[in-house]
Design a protein around this motif. Structure first.
Motif, PDB file in Angstrom:
ATOM      1  N   ASP A 247      -2.342   3.265 -10.559  1.00 56.91           N
ATOM      2  CA  ASP A 247      -3.094   3.939 -11.625  1.00 56.91           C
ATOM      3  C   ASP A 247      -4.446   4.446 -11.128  1.00 56.91           C
ATOM      4  N   SER A 248      -5.170   3.590 -10.382  1.00 58.80           N
ATOM      5  CA  SER A 248      -6.506   4.002  -9.932  1.00 58.80           C
ATOM      6  C   SER A 248      -6.428   5.154  -8.938  1.00 58.80           C
ATOM      7  N   LEU A 249      -5.468   5.112  -8.040  1.00 56.90           N
ATOM      8  CA  LEU A 249      -5.336   6.187  -7.059  1.00 56.90           C
ATOM      9  C   LEU A 249      -4.852   7.469  -7.718  1.00 56.90           C
ATOM     10  N   SER A 250      -3.952   7.348  -8.672  1.00 51.62           N
ATOM     11  CA  SER A 250      -3.463   8.526  -9.384  1.00 51.62           C
ATOM     12  C   SER A 250      -4.595   9.197 -10.155  1.00 51.62           C
ATOM     13  N   ALA A 251      -5.480   8.381 -10.738  1.00 49.01           N
ATOM     14  CA  ALA A 251      -6.601   8.941 -11.492  1.00 49.01           C
ATOM     15  C   ALA A 251      -7.531   9.752 -10.591  1.00 49.01           C
ATOM     16  N   VAL A 252      -7.825   9.221  -9.398  1.00 55.50           N
ATOM     17  CA  VAL A 252      -8.699   9.941  -8.476  1.00 55.50           C
ATOM     18  C   VAL A 252      -8.015  11.218  -7.987  1.00 55.50           C
ATOM     19  N   LEU A 253      -6.722  11.133  -7.724  1.00 56.26           N
ATOM     20  CA  LEU A 253      -5.983  12.324  -7.318  1.00 56.26           C
ATOM     21  C   LEU A 253      -6.041  13.410  -8.391  1.00 56.26           C
ATOM     22  N   GLY A 254      -5.956  12.978  -9.647  1.00 54.51           N
ATOM     23  CA  GLY A 254      -6.025  13.935 -10.742  1.00 54.51           C
ATOM     24  C   GLY A 254      -7.321  14.722 -10.745  1.00 54.51           C
ATOM     25  N   ALA A 255      -8.406  14.057 -10.333  1.00 51.19           N
ATOM     26  CA  ALA A 255      -9.706  14.734 -10.295  1.00 51.19           C
ATOM     27  C   ALA A 255      -9.829  15.685  -9.110  1.00 51.19           C
ATOM     28  N   VAL A 256      -8.998  15.486  -8.094  1.00 51.60           N
ATOM     29  CA  VAL A 256      -9.098  16.270  -6.861  1.00 51.60           C
ATOM     30  C   VAL A 256      -8.115  17.439  -6.833  1.00 51.60           C
ATOM     31  N   LEU A 257      -6.959  17.253  -7.421  1.00 52.75           N
ATOM     32  CA  LEU A 257      -5.928  18.297  -7.392  1.00 52.75           C
ATOM     33  C   LEU A 257      -6.194  19.365  -8.447  1.00 52.75           C
ATOM     34  N   THR A 258      -7.335  20.041  -8.288  1.00 49.13           N
ATOM     35  CA  THR A 258      -7.738  21.088  -9.225  1.00 49.13           C
ATOM     36  C   THR A 258      -8.117  22.344  -8.454  1.00 49.13           C
ATOM     37  N   PRO A 259      -8.014  23.503  -9.068  1.00 49.81           N
ATOM     38  CA  PRO A 259      -8.425  24.741  -8.389  1.00 49.81           C
ATOM     39  C   PRO A 259      -9.889  24.716  -7.959  1.00 49.81           C
ATOM     40  N   ALA A 260     -10.745  24.077  -8.769  1.00 50.14           N
ATOM     41  CA  ALA A 260     -12.175  24.064  -8.444  1.00 50.14           C
ATOM     42  C   ALA A 260     -12.457  23.303  -7.162  1.00 50.14           C
TER      43      ALA A 260
ATOM     44  N   LEU B 155       0.827  -1.205   0.000  1.00 47.35           N
ATOM     45  CA  LEU B 155       0.000   0.000   0.000  1.00 47.35           C
ATOM     46  C   LEU B 155       0.863   1.257   0.000  1.00 47.35           C
ATOM     47  N   ALA B 156       1.929   1.250   0.789  1.00 42.02           N
ATOM     48  CA  ALA B 156       2.819   2.412   0.826  1.00 42.02           C
ATOM     49  C   ALA B 156       3.451   2.655  -0.541  1.00 42.02           C
ATOM     50  N   ARG B 157       3.897   1.590  -1.171  1.00 50.18           N
ATOM     51  CA  ARG B 157       4.524   1.701  -2.492  1.00 50.18           C
ATOM     52  C   ARG B 157       3.521   2.226  -3.518  1.00 50.18           C
ATOM     53  N   THR B 158       2.292   1.701  -3.456  1.00 50.31           N
ATOM     54  CA  THR B 158       1.236   2.143  -4.371  1.00 50.31           C
ATOM     55  C   THR B 158       0.928   3.627  -4.181  1.00 50.31           C
ATOM     56  N   ALA B 159       0.792   4.051  -2.917  1.00 53.46           N
ATOM     57  CA  ALA B 159       0.446   5.432  -2.634  1.00 53.46           C
ATOM     58  C   ALA B 159       1.529   6.393  -3.121  1.00 53.46           C
ATOM     59  N   VAL B 160       2.772   6.068  -2.843  1.00 50.20           N
ATOM     60  CA  VAL B 160       3.868   6.938  -3.259  1.00 50.20           C
ATOM     61  C   VAL B 160       3.950   7.022  -4.778  1.00 50.20           C
ATOM     62  N   GLU B 161       3.792   5.901  -5.438  1.00 49.75           N
ATOM     63  CA  GLU B 161       3.845   5.899  -6.902  1.00 49.75           C
ATOM     64  C   GLU B 161       2.708   6.733  -7.490  1.00 49.75           C
ATOM     65  N   ALA B 162       1.521   6.619  -6.893  1.00 51.95           N
ATOM     66  CA  ALA B 162       0.360   7.359  -7.402  1.00 51.95           C
ATOM     67  C   ALA B 162       0.550   8.865  -7.248  1.00 51.95           C
ATOM     68  N   VAL B 163       1.077   9.282  -6.100  1.00 52.17           N
ATOM     69  CA  VAL B 163       1.276  10.714  -5.869  1.00 52.17           C
ATOM     70  C   VAL B 163       2.392  11.248  -6.763  1.00 52.17           C
ATOM     71  N   ARG B 164       3.460  10.489  -6.893  1.00 58.34           N
ATOM     72  CA  ARG B 164       4.551  10.922  -7.766  1.00 58.34           C
ATOM     73  C   ARG B 164       4.092  11.066  -9.211  1.00 58.34           C
ATOM     74  N   ALA B 165       3.156  10.217  -9.609  1.00 56.61           N
ATOM     75  CA  ALA B 165       2.656  10.297 -10.979  1.00 56.61           C
ATOM     76  C   ALA B 165       1.952  11.621 -11.238  1.00 56.61           C
ATOM     77  N   ARG B 166       1.523  12.276 -10.159  1.00 52.64           N
ATOM     78  CA  ARG B 166       0.876  13.590 -10.279  1.00 52.64           C
ATOM     79  C   ARG B 166       1.873  14.729 -10.062  1.00 52.64           C
ATOM     80  N   GLY B 167       3.146  14.397  -9.972  1.00 51.17           N
ATOM     81  CA  GLY B 167       4.175  15.412  -9.819  1.00 51.17           C
ATOM     82  C   GLY B 167       4.198  16.053  -8.453  1.00 51.17           C
ATOM     83  N   ARG B 168       3.709  15.321  -7.448  1.00 45.08           N
ATOM     84  CA  ARG B 168       3.621  15.872  -6.098  1.00 45.08           C
ATOM     85  C   ARG B 168       4.552  15.136  -5.139  1.00 45.08           C
ATOM     86  N   ARG B 169       4.924  15.829  -4.086  1.00 45.18           N
ATOM     87  CA  ARG B 169       5.655  15.203  -2.997  1.00 45.18           C
ATOM     88  C   ARG B 169       4.670  14.477  -2.079  1.00 45.18           C
TER      89      ARG B 169
END
Length: 405
Positions: free
Chosen positions: A362-375, A259-273
């Motif tokens: 991939d699934s977590l990164s996709a959801v993050l992409g929908a959330v990390l928006t100005p709106a 889970l830790a590996r998945t979470a870190v990979e998903a966040v990094r895919a969004r260019g975030r720390r």
């Protein structure tokens, strides 16, 4: 006025009780808390100067070893919980004016029996609405019980839930009651809830729709946290763009490393720390890269104001804290009330719900992409302004007024 609290559960159950106990003490009441003897709870209460009485076995070993959905060992644990209420809690309640209780059904049903025996005020407190009977939602599934079909009406399901609860715990409770000189009860669940249970959730985040049950919604019980963030964490936060926080609290995790590996990979895919919380699962960083930081016990109220988003398990406490901070949320719901809070986050537009409890990168990164928006950030900021911070004051004054009458 002397008020005794009895709580059995993880940090999400203990922390709200601590908050109300502190507020009552500020208003002049004498307070004492019966809580599990886990070191973190003992230290938390001692640090606030709240008198504590250890009750029951430590929670953390139980939570982290129970198989989700399994009823193995449930009867033994229930018996121990009831015995602690009729023993330790009953002794601590002598001379008190009220007993405020939160926890699983064996705890609350036994605690109300203690209050009845002593003739003192009993308050059933819930920090989520899922377990309170309502025709507007289905009851949660009890351990070891089959999931009913979707076509069954909610009222029918709640009636069945009451029957199952009494089958599971009725004989056990009535045996204890007989030993205490009390008559038997016919319905354990409704007896434990009483006719006016208190719901300690925020009305904006979790609006309660009126039912036959006279629920009293007080607002969430939150204790302001003034602790400074650790110097190393502040240095990490200051060194770059706001990170994404990932933490799963006390939720059991079958594969912590994965889970830790998945979470870190998903966040990094969004260019975030990444800020990764150890939690009760003991998550650790998958590598030594400087874009990640591991945190343990920390002031989340302060931390969440400095993150880009909060990825969590969907507990009432974390959802409320993130909402108060105006932080966008991604909920990865497990059991319990997780799906409910995930739905509320989605409906309010302050975040998104991951589809299922086991994310992939991939699934977590996709959801993050929908959330990390100005709106979403703008919406989370707007909702934060509507969340009340006076829940403990409302509850404390209500209890003192009732006792005064």
């Amino acid at each position: 006025m002397r008020v005794l609290f009895s709580v059995y559960g993880s940090r999400g159950s203990v922390e709200p009780i601590v908050a109300l106990a502190v507020r009552l003490r500020e208003l002049g009441a004498e307070v004492r808390v019966c809580a599990p003897p886990d070191e973190e709870f003992v230290e938390r209460l001692a640090g606030l100067g709240v008198e504590t009485v250890p009750a029951g076995r430590p929670v953390r070993p139980v939570v982290t070893t129970v198989t989700p959905g399994s009823a193995a060992g449930l009867a033994e644990r229930a018996s121990e919980l009831m015995a602690a209420q009729f023993g330790t809690v009953a002794a601590a309640a002598e001379g008190c004016d009220a007993l405020v209780v939160t926890g699983p059904l064996p705890v609350t049903a036994a605690a109300r029996s203690v209050a009845d025996k002593l003739g003192i005020r009993y308050v059933h407190a819930s920090h989520q609405p899922v377990s309170l009977p309502s025709p507007h939602r289905r009851p949660p599934v009890r351990r070891g019980q089959p999931v009913p079909p979707e076509t069954v009406a909610n009222r029918t399901l709640w009636d069945e839930d009451a029957r199952i609860a009494h089958t599971m715990f009725g004989e056990m409770l009535n045996t204890h009651r007989a030993s205490a000189g009390l008559p038997p009860v016919d319905g354990v669940r409704d007896y434990a809830f009483s006719d006016r249970p208190w719901l300690a959730t925020d009305p904006a985040l979790s609006p309660w729709q009126p039912t036959e049950l006279g629920v009293v919604q007080t607002g969430a019980w939150v204790l302001p946290d003034e602790r400074p963030l650790p110097a190393g964490l502040v240095e990490f936060l200051d060194a770059g763009e706001a990170p994404v926080y990932v933490g799963f609290g006390s939720t059991p995790v079958p594969d912590p490393e994965g889970l830790a590996r998945t979470a870190v990979e998903a966040v990094r895919a969004r260019g975030r720390r990444v800020l990764l919380s150890r939690g009760w699962a003991g998550l650790t960083l998958p590598d030594g890269h400087d874009d990640c930081f591991l945190v343990g016990e920390v002031n989340q109220q302060a931390l969440f104001r400095r993150v880009a988003a909060v990825v969590h398990h969907g507990s009432a406490g974390t959802t409320t804290t993130a909402a108060l901070a105006g932080a966008p949320q991604v909920v990865v719901p497990g059991g319990g009330d997780g799906p409910y809070w995930a739905g509320r986050v989605r409906e309010l537009g302050i975040g998104a719900e991951h589809d299922g409890p086991v994310p992939t990168a991939d699934s977590l990164s996709a959801v993050l992409g929908a959330v990390l928006t100005p709106a979403v950030r703008e919406r989370a900021t707007a909702v934060a302004a509507t969340v009340r911070t006076d829940g403990t004051t409302v509850a404390a004054r209500r209890l003192l007024d009732e006792l005064g009458r």
